[in-house]
Design an enzyme around this catalytic site. Structure first.
Site, PDB file in Angstrom:
ATOM      1  N   HIS A 119       0.841  -1.212   0.000  1.00 20.86           N
ATOM      2  CA  HIS A 119       0.000   0.000   0.000  1.00 20.86           C
ATOM      3  C   HIS A 119       0.874   1.259   0.000  1.00 20.86           C
ATOM      4  O   HIS A 119       0.494   2.272  -0.576  1.00 20.86           O
ATOM      5  CB  HIS A 119      -0.919  -0.002   1.222  1.00 20.86           C
ATOM      6  CG  HIS A 119      -2.063  -0.969   1.114  1.00 20.86           C
ATOM      7  ND1 HIS A 119      -3.220  -0.680   0.435  1.00 20.86           N
ATOM      8  CD2 HIS A 119      -2.217  -2.232   1.591  1.00 20.86           C
ATOM      9  CE1 HIS A 119      -4.057  -1.706   0.495  1.00 20.86           C
ATOM     10  NE2 HIS A 119      -3.464  -2.678   1.194  1.00 20.86           N
ATOM     11  N   ASP A 126      -7.643  -2.272  -1.342  1.00 17.67           N
ATOM     12  CA  ASP A 126      -8.565  -3.142  -0.630  1.00 17.67           C
ATOM     13  C   ASP A 126      -9.945  -2.746  -1.115  1.00 17.67           C
ATOM     14  O   ASP A 126     -10.345  -1.582  -0.970  1.00 17.67           O
ATOM     15  CB  ASP A 126      -8.428  -2.943   0.885  1.00 17.67           C
ATOM     16  CG  ASP A 126      -7.057  -3.372   1.387  1.00 17.67           C
ATOM     17  OD1 ASP A 126      -6.416  -4.210   0.729  1.00 17.67           O
ATOM     18  OD2 ASP A 126      -6.629  -2.854   2.436  1.00 17.67           O
ATOM     19  N   GLU A 183      -6.566 -12.552   2.455  1.00 17.14           N
ATOM     20  CA  GLU A 183      -7.508 -11.426   2.539  1.00 17.14           C
ATOM     21  C   GLU A 183      -8.258 -11.310   1.211  1.00 17.14           C
ATOM     22  O   GLU A 183      -7.663 -10.892   0.218  1.00 17.14           O
ATOM     23  CB  GLU A 183      -6.747 -10.105   2.765  1.00 17.14           C
ATOM     24  CG  GLU A 183      -5.897 -10.071   4.011  1.00 17.14           C
ATOM     25  CD  GLU A 183      -5.055  -8.797   4.117  1.00 17.14           C
ATOM     26  OE1 GLU A 183      -5.004  -7.996   3.153  1.00 17.14           O
ATOM     27  OE2 GLU A 183      -4.439  -8.610   5.168  1.00 17.14           O
ATOM     28  N   HIS A 186      -7.994  -7.828  -0.751  1.00 19.71           N
ATOM     29  CA  HIS A 186      -6.720  -7.195  -1.120  1.00 19.71           C
ATOM     30  C   HIS A 186      -6.242  -7.604  -2.516  1.00 19.71           C
ATOM     31  O   HIS A 186      -6.208  -8.791  -2.849  1.00 19.71           O
ATOM     32  CB  HIS A 186      -5.637  -7.545  -0.095  1.00 19.71           C
ATOM     33  CG  HIS A 186      -4.279  -7.030  -0.506  1.00 19.71           C
ATOM     34  ND1 HIS A 186      -3.723  -5.889   0.013  1.00 19.71           N
ATOM     35  CD2 HIS A 186      -3.387  -7.500  -1.423  1.00 19.71           C
ATOM     36  CE1 HIS A 186      -2.547  -5.684  -0.557  1.00 19.71           C
ATOM     37  NE2 HIS A 186      -2.323  -6.644  -1.441  1.00 19.71           N
TER      38      HIS A 186
HETATM   39  C1  LIG Z   1      -4.029  -4.178   7.662  1.00 21.63           C
HETATM   40  C2  LIG Z   1      -4.434  -4.851   6.382  1.00 21.63           C
HETATM   41  N1  LIG Z   1      -5.562  -4.168   5.819  1.00 21.63           N
HETATM   42  C3  LIG Z   1      -3.303  -4.813   5.389  1.00 21.63           C
HETATM   43  O1  LIG Z   1      -3.217  -3.908   4.602  1.00 21.63           O
HETATM   44  N2  LIG Z   1      -2.445  -5.819   5.428  1.00 21.63           N
HETATM   45  C4  LIG Z   1      -1.344  -5.883   4.509  1.00 21.63           C
HETATM   46  C5  LIG Z   1      -0.558  -7.165   4.702  1.00 21.63           C
HETATM   47  C6  LIG Z   1      -0.406  -4.696   4.665  1.00 21.63           C
HETATM   48  O2  LIG Z   1      -0.250  -4.163   5.767  1.00 21.63           O
HETATM   49  O3  LIG Z   1       0.218  -4.365   3.642  1.00 21.63           O
HETATM   50 ZN   LIG Z   2      -4.471  -4.451   1.270  1.00 24.04          ZN
END
Ligand SMILES: C[C@@H](N)C(=O)N[C@H](C)C(=O)O
Ligand SMILES: [Zn+2]
Length: 207
Positions: A119, A126, A183, A186
């Site tokens: 991110h 997401d 997830e 994602h």
């Molecule tokens: C916290 C969750 N939404 C997330 O983004 N997890 C991934 C692994 C990240 O932190 O990049």
């Molecule tokens: Zn994500």
């Protein structure tokens, strides 16, 4: 590696080239396609930490990734659906806050800020499936459910939730996004390695 990726690598790391201005590095997704629905959950208290993590509710992505997502939205719209973004670009400081707010036994669900999150490269989203008015449809779990029900291949779910997850995943994959096993919400750009971690905050990117 394709030519644009080589070029962007050169522009970022060549010692004599000027860095790209923030507005060229990240774009507001809704400027690219206003039919992409947005609910930046970390800009509200409605997220797993119960705290407001982001200073602004801005849905920012690398331009190429935003265009990919725009094509996903068009693809889904033709089928009578929409896509809603729960998270996109995430500043490094926010990654640290998320990490610190996560109990150690659940930290496999959050990227270690020392390593950095996709991110923070501006290449991950997401997302969830909606109708054409942006109303969320039944999915396997709420956002950031840190258990096995959130696995992308989990089957012990209502038929509708599995069908909607498949519609979302098919549309994202058709436009070059990769999913992750843990997830269902994602996705990230298949060429994520070509995009370095960004040292930017929301206010650094002009509106
Ligand atoms: C916290 C969750 N939404 C997330 O983004 N997890 C991934 C692994 C990240 O932190 O990049
Ligand atoms: Zn994500």
């Amino acid at each position: 590696m394709q030519l644009p990726a080589i070029l962007s690598f050169f522009l970022f790391f060549h010692p004599h080239s000027a860095p790209l201005p923030p507005e060229a590095v990240l774009v507001d997704v809704q400027k690219i396609n206003p039919y992409i629905f947005v609910d930046m959950r970390y800009a509200t208290k409605n997220n797993f930490t119960g705290e407001k993590i982001y200073s602004a509710a801005r849905c920012l992505l690398r331009p190429k990734v935003a265009k990919r997502l725009s094509r996903v939205a068009k693809r889904l719209r033709h089928k009578g659906y929409g896509v809603k973004v729960w998270d996109a670009f995430r500043p490094k400081s926010a990654q640290e806050k998320l990490w610190n707010a996560t109990p150690p036994k659940l930290r496999r669900y959050v990227a270690n800020p020392k390593k950095g999150s996709k991110h923070t490269r501006g290449v991950a989203v997401d997302v969830t499936l909606t109708d054409t008015l942006g109303r969320e449809l039944q999915m396997p779990t709420p956002f950031d459910t840190f258990n096995i029900r959130a696995r992308s291949n989990y089957e012990n779910l209502p038929k509708k939730a599995i069908r909607n997850r498949t519609i979302l995943h098919d549309a994202m994959k058709a436009e070059g996004f990769l999913s992750v096993s843990g997830e269902w919400w994602h996705f990230h750009d298949a060429e994520w390695r070509c995009y370095p971690l960004l040292d930017l905050n929301f206010q650094d990117v002009p509106q």
